[in-house]
Design an enzyme around this catalytic site. Structure first.
Site, short mmCIF file in Angstrom:
data_model
loop_
_atom_site.label_atom_id
_atom_site.label_comp_id
_atom_site.label_asym_id
_atom_site.label_seq_id
_atom_site.Cartn_x
_atom_site.Cartn_y
_atom_site.Cartn_z
N ARG A 61 -17.83 -2.81 17.59
CA ARG A 61 -17.07 -4.03 17.40
C ARG A 61 -15.74 -3.99 18.14
O ARG A 61 -14.96 -3.05 18.01
CB ARG A 61 -16.80 -4.28 15.91
CG ARG A 61 -15.96 -5.55 15.68
CD ARG A 61 -15.75 -5.85 14.21
NE ARG A 61 -17.01 -6.10 13.56
CZ ARG A 61 -17.43 -5.44 12.49
NH1 ARG A 61 -16.69 -4.51 11.97
NH2 ARG A 61 -18.59 -5.74 11.95
N CYS A 113 -19.28 1.54 8.11
CA CYS A 113 -18.51 0.93 9.19
C CYS A 113 -17.30 1.82 9.39
O CYS A 113 -16.43 1.91 8.51
CB CYS A 113 -18.09 -0.49 8.79
SG CYS A 113 -17.04 -1.33 10.00
N CYS A 132 0.55 5.02 6.76
CA CYS A 132 -0.07 4.87 8.08
C CYS A 132 0.92 4.22 9.05
O CYS A 132 1.41 3.11 8.79
CB CYS A 132 -1.34 4.04 7.98
SG CYS A 132 -2.51 4.63 6.73
N CYS A 134 0.49 0.48 10.25
CA CYS A 134 0.08 -0.56 9.30
C CYS A 134 1.25 -1.39 8.78
O CYS A 134 2.21 -0.85 8.22
CB CYS A 134 -0.66 0.07 8.12
SG CYS A 134 -1.38 -1.18 7.01
N CYS A 173 0.83 -1.20 0.00
CA CYS A 173 0.00 0.00 0.00
C CYS A 173 0.87 1.25 0.00
O CYS A 173 1.83 1.35 0.78
CB CYS A 173 -0.92 0.00 1.22
SG CYS A 173 -2.03 1.43 1.26
N CYS A 195 -19.09 -6.67 3.65
CA CYS A 195 -18.41 -5.42 3.97
C CYS A 195 -17.08 -5.43 3.25
O CYS A 195 -16.43 -6.49 3.18
CB CYS A 195 -18.20 -5.29 5.48
SG CYS A 195 -17.32 -3.80 6.01
N CYS A 203 -16.16 -9.73 5.78
CA CYS A 203 -15.51 -8.48 5.44
C CYS A 203 -14.27 -8.76 4.60
O CYS A 203 -13.51 -9.68 4.91
CB CYS A 203 -15.12 -7.73 6.70
SG CYS A 203 -16.48 -7.51 7.87
#
Length: 336
Positions: free
Chosen positions: A271, A199, A68, A71, A64, A139, A108
């Site tokens: 969650r 979400c 972040c 991550c 990616c 999701c 998901c």
């Protein structure tokens, strides 16, 4: 500002906002008082013994371009995660069937993209349609979307789109520099406009203070409407990421965050997400008492571990809880 012992609740009108001070005052309540308020709120809208089981699959891993700091899939960090292409449809369906057989209600799918290309959206849309045909809620989290991409996913029958705010606006620049806070809000708007449920949650334990956590909850609660699903993640300190050495969040502070989220967003499914692998049964039980009514269920959570299915079943059985849809009951006069 209301007294710290009894923060005022916003009215049912969508124009009434939670201030950061309101949320911070909830955090400051004595722990028994906060838990009582959270339990009362939870019981007014949900069966407190029902837990929604969701399964999460990384359908495209690593590489990616975002930076972040938490991550393991960022190309900026040397976490040992190697890029993998988008999974074939049949492999995704096999994982969905296995999750369903194990008791999951929602499936998901996560892809490590900044923003998907048109052919990638088309491929994921087909996955959504096929997974939904199995009888599972769907999701996906694919990064930033424009309006047309959101409509394509809606046409495929997507139930939820996950796009977290991660933290408060003030702290955000210390965690991510390649995507703005407004970028995230814009994606959420496109998702809403397409008729897809939202979400959206965040991550705690990234070195932020309590006011920062209050700022995150205020941002989420003031979305109009607030998210139907709110994942609260406890940072997984992955080697090779800038936050690997972050100080662990005190478990009671994490439980407080769950309780505050429940009070501020009474009809949301809250969650218990990343970080459960490092929580003991007592901490998880307190989170359920605080209003968490959904967990990620299965062997893996994107690229990190997750408590095993057998352990989850044993804990839920011990607590007298069971898998359920976690659909809020209708409450007279309640619109928020």
């Amino acid at each position: 500002m209301p007294p710290a012992s009894k923060p005022a609740l916003p009215s049912a009108k969508g124009t009434a906002l939670w201030t950061v001070e309101d949320i911070a005052a909830l955090y400051e309540l004595p722990f028994p008082t906060l838990m009582h308020r959270a339990q009362t709120t939870h019981g007014a809208h949900f069966d407190p013994t029902a837990i929604q089981l969701s399964s999460l699959l990384s359908i495209k891993t690593g590489g990616c371009p975002e930076d972040c700091a938490y991550c393991s899939q960022s190309a900026h960090h040397d976490s040992g995660v190697r890029p993998q292409p988008l999974m074939p449809l049949e492999d995704v369906l096999a994982a969905a069937r296995a999750a369903q057989a194990a008791g999951a209600r929602r499936f998901c799918m996560g892809a490590a993209w900044r923003s998907p290309k048109p052919k990638q959206v088309a491929a994921v849309a087909r996955m959504v349609a096929e997974v939904k045909a199995l009888g599972l809620e769907t999701c996906v989290t694919l990064g930033m979307l424009d309006g047309g991409q959101a409509r394509s996913l809606a046409d495929a029958g997507l139930d939820y789109y996950n796009h977290n705010l991660d933290t408060s606006p003030e702290f955000y620049g210390r965690i991510i520099t390649t995507r703005t806070y407004q970028d995230r809000l814009d994606t959420l708007r496109h998702v809403r406009d397409a008729g897809i449920k939202v979400c959206c949650g965040g991550i705690v334990g990234m070195g932020e203070d309590r006011r920062t956590r209050a700022g995150l909850i205020a941002q989420l609660a003031n979305l109009d409407p607030y998210p139907e699903s709110v994942p609260i993640n406890n940072l997984m300190r992955v080697a090779g990421t800038p936050l690997h050495g972050a100080e662990p969040l005190d478990p009671f502070e994490f439980v407080r965050t769950i309780a505050v989220a429940r009070i501020a967003m009474p009809r949301a499914v809250v969650r218990l997400s990343a970080g459960r692998e490092h929580m003991d049964d007592a901490t998880q039980a307190l989170c359920f008492l605080a209003g968490a009514n959904s967990i990620f269920y299965g062997e893996a959570l994107l690229t990190t571990g997750n408590p095993r299915v057998e352990a989850d079943r044993r804990l839920l059985d011990f607590l007298g809880m069971q898998a359920g849809d976690a659909v809020p009951a209708e409450a007279a006069g309640c619109t928020r």
